[in-house]
Design a protein around this motif. Structure first.
Motif, PDB file in Angstrom:
ATOM      1  N   LEU A   6       0.836  -1.207   0.000  1.00 41.93           N
ATOM      2  CA  LEU A   6       0.000   0.000   0.000  1.00 41.93           C
ATOM      3  C   LEU A   6       0.863   1.247   0.000  1.00 41.93           C
ATOM      4  CD1 LEU A   6      -2.763   1.387   0.272  1.00 41.93           C
ATOM      5  CD2 LEU A   6      -2.539   1.171   2.756  1.00 41.93           C
ATOM      6  N   TYR A   7       1.886   1.279   0.847  1.00 42.56           N
ATOM      7  CA  TYR A   7       2.755   2.453   0.919  1.00 42.56           C
ATOM      8  C   TYR A   7       3.407   2.753  -0.430  1.00 42.56           C
ATOM      9  CZ  TYR A   7       7.073   5.037   1.601  1.00 42.56           C
ATOM     10  OH  TYR A   7       8.103   5.930   1.464  1.00 42.56           O
ATOM     11  N   HIS A   8       3.934   1.725  -1.077  1.00 43.88           N
ATOM     12  CA  HIS A   8       4.640   1.935  -2.343  1.00 43.88           C
ATOM     13  C   HIS A   8       3.688   2.248  -3.495  1.00 43.88           C
ATOM     14  CE1 HIS A   8       8.681   1.030  -0.959  1.00 43.88           C
ATOM     15  NE2 HIS A   8       8.181   0.034  -0.248  1.00 43.88           N
ATOM     16  N   ALA A   9       2.399   1.988  -3.295  1.00 48.14           N
ATOM     17  CA  ALA A   9       1.430   2.300  -4.345  1.00 48.14           C
ATOM     18  C   ALA A   9       0.902   3.725  -4.239  1.00 48.14           C
ATOM     19  CB  ALA A   9       0.257   1.312  -4.285  1.00 48.14           C
ATOM     20  N   LEU A  10       1.172   4.377  -3.100  1.00 48.23           N
ATOM     21  CA  LEU A  10       0.640   5.718  -2.869  1.00 48.23           C
ATOM     22  C   LEU A  10       1.661   6.792  -3.251  1.00 48.23           C
ATOM     23  CD1 LEU A  10      -1.049   5.103   0.598  1.00 48.23           C
ATOM     24  CD2 LEU A  10      -2.204   5.366  -1.600  1.00 48.23           C
ATOM     25  N   ASN A  11       1.138   7.916  -3.713  1.00 44.86           N
ATOM     26  CA  ASN A  11       1.976   9.059  -4.088  1.00 44.86           C
ATOM     27  C   ASN A  11       1.655  10.210  -3.140  1.00 44.86           C
ATOM     28  OD1 ASN A  11       3.214  11.322  -5.289  1.00 44.86           O
ATOM     29  ND2 ASN A  11       2.933  10.499  -7.343  1.00 44.86           N
ATOM     30  N   PRO A  12       2.676  10.812  -2.510  1.00 45.55           N
ATOM     31  CA  PRO A  12       2.413  11.947  -1.601  1.00 45.55           C
ATOM     32  C   PRO A  12       1.665  13.090  -2.268  1.00 45.55           C
ATOM     33  CG  PRO A  12       4.659  11.161  -1.331  1.00 45.55           C
ATOM     34  CD  PRO A  12       4.103  10.468  -2.537  1.00 45.55           C
ATOM     35  N   ILE A  13       1.786  13.227  -3.590  1.00 43.16           N
ATOM     36  CA  ILE A  13       1.078  14.269  -4.324  1.00 43.16           C
ATOM     37  C   ILE A  13      -0.265  13.727  -4.790  1.00 43.16           C
ATOM     38  CG2 ILE A  13       1.110  15.760  -6.351  1.00 43.16           C
ATOM     39  CD1 ILE A  13       4.133  15.807  -6.185  1.00 43.16           C
ATOM     40  N   ASN A 148       3.597  10.065   3.195  1.00 40.99           N
ATOM     41  CA  ASN A 148       4.839  10.802   2.965  1.00 40.99           C
ATOM     42  C   ASN A 148       6.082   9.982   3.295  1.00 40.99           C
ATOM     43  OD1 ASN A 148       3.452  13.050   2.142  1.00 40.99           O
ATOM     44  ND2 ASN A 148       3.735  14.200   4.033  1.00 40.99           N
ATOM     45  N   GLY A 149       5.901   8.868   3.989  1.00 36.41           N
ATOM     46  CA  GLY A 149       7.050   8.057   4.384  1.00 36.41           C
ATOM     47  C   GLY A 149       7.919   8.733   5.425  1.00 36.41           C
ATOM     48  N   GLU A 150       7.289   9.427   6.375  1.00 38.31           N
ATOM     49  CA  GLU A 150       8.013  10.147   7.426  1.00 38.31           C
ATOM     50  C   GLU A 150       7.547   9.684   8.793  1.00 38.31           C
ATOM     51  OE1 GLU A 150       6.967  14.154   6.505  1.00 38.31           O
ATOM     52  OE2 GLU A 150       4.854  13.893   7.045  1.00 38.31           O
ATOM     53  N   ALA A 159       4.612  -9.015  10.414  1.00 39.11           N
ATOM     54  CA  ALA A 159       4.092  -9.180   9.052  1.00 39.11           C
ATOM     55  C   ALA A 159       3.659  -7.869   8.420  1.00 39.11           C
ATOM     56  CB  ALA A 159       2.922 -10.165   9.070  1.00 39.11           C
ATOM     57  N   TRP A 160       3.337  -6.871   9.228  1.00 41.61           N
ATOM     58  CA  TRP A 160       2.857  -5.601   8.673  1.00 41.61           C
ATOM     59  C   TRP A 160       3.965  -4.546   8.590  1.00 41.61           C
ATOM     60  CZ3 TRP A 160       0.772  -7.718  13.217  1.00 41.61           C
ATOM     61  CH2 TRP A 160       1.258  -7.158  14.412  1.00 41.61           C
ATOM     62  N   GLY A 161       5.217  -4.965   8.690  1.00 39.54           N
ATOM     63  CA  GLY A 161       6.324  -4.029   8.566  1.00 39.54           C
ATOM     64  C   GLY A 161       6.356  -3.388   7.180  1.00 39.54           C
ATOM     65  N   VAL A 162       6.901  -2.173   7.110  1.00 42.16           N
ATOM     66  CA  VAL A 162       6.955  -1.414   5.854  1.00 42.16           C
ATOM     67  C   VAL A 162       8.393  -0.955   5.614  1.00 42.16           C
ATOM     68  CG1 VAL A 162       6.147   0.628   4.603  1.00 42.16           C
ATOM     69  CG2 VAL A 162       4.593  -0.613   6.131  1.00 42.16           C
ATOM     70  N   MET A 163       8.844  -1.086   4.364  1.00 44.16           N
ATOM     71  CA  MET A 163      10.173  -0.615   3.991  1.00 44.16           C
ATOM     72  C   MET A 163      10.028   0.784   3.389  1.00 44.16           C
ATOM     73  SD  MET A 163      13.071  -2.432   1.575  1.00 44.16           S
ATOM     74  CE  MET A 163      13.038  -3.924   2.582  1.00 44.16           C
ATOM     75  N   PHE A 164      10.263   1.801   4.204  1.00 41.21           N
ATOM     76  CA  PHE A 164      10.116   3.180   3.760  1.00 41.21           C
ATOM     77  C   PHE A 164      11.332   3.611   2.940  1.00 41.21           C
ATOM     78  CE2 PHE A 164       7.508   2.850   7.591  1.00 41.21           C
ATOM     79  CZ  PHE A 164       6.302   3.375   7.130  1.00 41.21           C
ATOM     80  N   GLU A 165      11.113   4.469   1.969  1.00 40.04           N
ATOM     81  CA  GLU A 165      12.188   4.889   1.064  1.00 40.04           C
ATOM     82  C   GLU A 165      13.333   5.554   1.804  1.00 40.04           C
ATOM     83  OE1 GLU A 165      10.610   7.309  -2.019  1.00 40.04           O
ATOM     84  OE2 GLU A 165       9.361   5.716  -2.877  1.00 40.04           O
ATOM     85  N   GLY A 167      13.994   5.049   5.013  1.00 41.68           N
ATOM     86  CA  GLY A 167      14.288   4.291   6.226  1.00 41.68           C
ATOM     87  C   GLY A 167      15.289   3.173   6.045  1.00 41.68           C
ATOM     88  N   GLY A 168      15.954   3.136   4.894  1.00 45.77           N
ATOM     89  CA  GLY A 168      16.942   2.092   4.670  1.00 45.77           C
ATOM     90  C   GLY A 168      16.307   0.795   4.188  1.00 45.77           C
ATOM     91  N   ASN A 169      17.143  -0.180   3.933  1.00 48.52           N
ATOM     92  CA  ASN A 169      16.694  -1.465   3.396  1.00 48.52           C
ATOM     93  C   ASN A 169      16.270  -2.402   4.524  1.00 48.52           C
ATOM     94  OD1 ASN A 169      16.184  -3.378   1.378  1.00 48.52           O
ATOM     95  ND2 ASN A 169      18.237  -4.262   1.587  1.00 48.52           N
ATOM     96  N   VAL A 170      15.256  -1.953   5.261  1.00 51.62           N
ATOM     97  CA  VAL A 170      14.781  -2.719   6.409  1.00 51.62           C
ATOM     98  C   VAL A 170      13.296  -2.431   6.615  1.00 51.62           C
ATOM     99  CG1 VAL A 170      15.410  -0.864   8.012  1.00 51.62           C
ATOM    100  CG2 VAL A 170      15.158  -3.194   8.857  1.00 51.62           C
ATOM    101  N   TYR A 171      12.563  -3.440   7.051  1.00 47.04           N
ATOM    102  CA  TYR A 171      11.138  -3.261   7.343  1.00 47.04           C
ATOM    103  C   TYR A 171      10.988  -2.624   8.720  1.00 47.04           C
ATOM    104  CZ  TYR A 171       9.944  -6.085   3.294  1.00 47.04           C
ATOM    105  OH  TYR A 171       9.801  -6.538   2.014  1.00 47.04           O
ATOM    106  N   ARG A 172      10.093  -1.651   8.791  1.00 48.94           N
ATOM    107  CA  ARG A 172       9.924  -0.883  10.018  1.00 48.94           C
ATOM    108  C   ARG A 172       8.466  -0.867  10.483  1.00 48.94           C
ATOM    109  NH1 ARG A 172      14.194   2.258  11.371  1.00 48.94           N
ATOM    110  NH2 ARG A 172      15.919   2.397   9.874  1.00 48.94           N
ATOM    111  N   HIS A 173       8.296  -0.551  11.769  1.00 49.37           N
ATOM    112  CA  HIS A 173       6.950  -0.360  12.302  1.00 49.37           C
ATOM    113  C   HIS A 173       6.295   0.826  11.592  1.00 49.37           C
ATOM    114  CE1 HIS A 173       6.805  -3.081  15.765  1.00 49.37           C
ATOM    115  NE2 HIS A 173       8.067  -2.774  16.007  1.00 49.37           N
ATOM    116  N   PRO A 174       5.079   0.663  11.081  1.00 47.70           N
ATOM    117  CA  PRO A 174       4.346   1.821  10.540  1.00 47.70           C
ATOM    118  C   PRO A 174       3.751   2.599  11.708  1.00 47.70           C
ATOM    119  CG  PRO A 174       3.010  -0.141  10.333  1.00 47.70           C
ATOM    120  CD  PRO A 174       4.351  -0.596  10.893  1.00 47.70           C
ATOM    121  N   SER A 175       4.626   3.250  12.474  1.00 47.83           N
ATOM    122  CA  SER A 175       4.192   3.912  13.707  1.00 47.83           C
ATOM    123  C   SER A 175       3.196   5.032  13.436  1.00 47.83           C
ATOM    124  CB  SER A 175       5.402   4.459  14.474  1.00 47.83           C
ATOM    125  OG  SER A 175       6.207   5.278  13.639  1.00 47.83           O
TER     126      SER A 175
END
Length: 278
Positions: A6-13, A148-150, A159-165, A167-175
């Motif tokens: 979902l995150y990678h399919a969304l555009n901040p604009i 925005n990935g911030e 399982a619901w971790g997200v790799m933010f642009e 945030g490095g090459n690691v899955y993170r908590h979508p806090s």
């Protein structure tokens, strides 16, 4: 991973109109203020207060200016780490991000109070009305942070971790989404349910509950959220967000105790207001 896809399919604009670009972050602010205004008006009617739609609109406008100014200044002072002292022109660059909830809260109270004093409207009641709808704005804002990935969280193997642009090459908590659910939806549902009682609970009940709940939820989410890079951790594992949230919890509890003791009823206009002159 659904959230990662979902995150990678969304555009901040959200969309562009020629040279003008409209971002989801701006839309989130707009939706938040509109929803808060609607909730304030509907709740005032249910409480049988003598506030008009124009009154609520004027108050919301005051809150809008207060939130934007307060949130930005608070971020500059407490989260800027001296950066804005050498780049003062960037203080007004809100489109680059950098808004503080704690400052926005103070700004909202100040901005709304100024309008209330002009119209002779009860400030405590308006504060109670405002915080019932405010969590919806928090919800939209945190969802926009996700897009925005911030403000992402710490690494996780859930399982619901997200790799933010960023945030490095690691899955993170979508806090951001944790905050959207807890600080936004959960608090809104609790306060909305509480507001349906008639006669309404005394002045201060909703403000106290909002401050206490937000402070607790924000403090907890900070354990899985990465602090601002320019600040890091302040006292061991304690972040600036946690440090600023503790006073909210204390203030919320104090306000709840005082509200229970005083038992002041919710009112619209004060003496000297339009209704008293009719």
């Amino acid at each position: 991973m659904f959230l990662d896809d979902l995150y990678h399919a969304l555009n901040p604009i959200a969309f562009a109109l020629g040279p003008l670009t409209v971002r989801w972050y701006g839309i989130a602010y707009l939706l938040g203020f509109v929803c808060a205004g609607v909730v304030m008006y509907r709740t005032a009617r249910r409480w049988k207060l003598d506030l008009t739609a124009d009154d609520v609109f004027s108050i919301v406008i005051g809150i809008v200016f207060g939130v934007i100014i307060g949130a930005r200044l608070f971020y500059v002072i407490f989260y800027g780490a001296g950066y804005y002292l050498s780049h003062p022109l960037e203080i007004v660059a809100t489109w680059d991000g950098g808004m503080s909830f704690h400052g926005g809260l103070i700004g909202a109270i100040v901005g709304g109070s100024i309008v209330c004093h002009q119209y002779h409207i009860s400030v405590p009641t308006v504060c109670d009305l405002g915080v019932i709808g405010a969590p919806l704005g928090i919800f939209f804002g945190r969802c926009a942070n996700f897009v925005n990935g911030e403000l992402w969280g710490k690494p996780t193997d859930l399982a619901w971790g997200v790799m933010f642009e960023t945030g490095g090459n690691v899955y993170r908590h979508p806090s951001q989404l944790y905050e959207a659910v807890l600080e936004g939806l959960a608090i809104f549902v609790a306060l909305w349910a509480l507001s349906r009682r008639r006669p309404p609970r005394p002045q201060g009940t909703f403000m106290g509950a909002f401050l206490a709940l937000y402070g607790v939820f924000r403090f907890l989410v900070e354990f899985v959220r990465v602090p601002d890079a320019q600040l890091g951790y302040l006292l061991g594992p304690v972040t600036m967000g946690q440090l600023l949230s503790l006073p909210l919890v204390i203030a919320g509890v104090v306000i709840l105790v005082l509200a229970h003791r005083a038992q002041r009823p919710q009112v619209g206009y004060l003496e000297g207001g339009p209704s008293s002159q009719a």
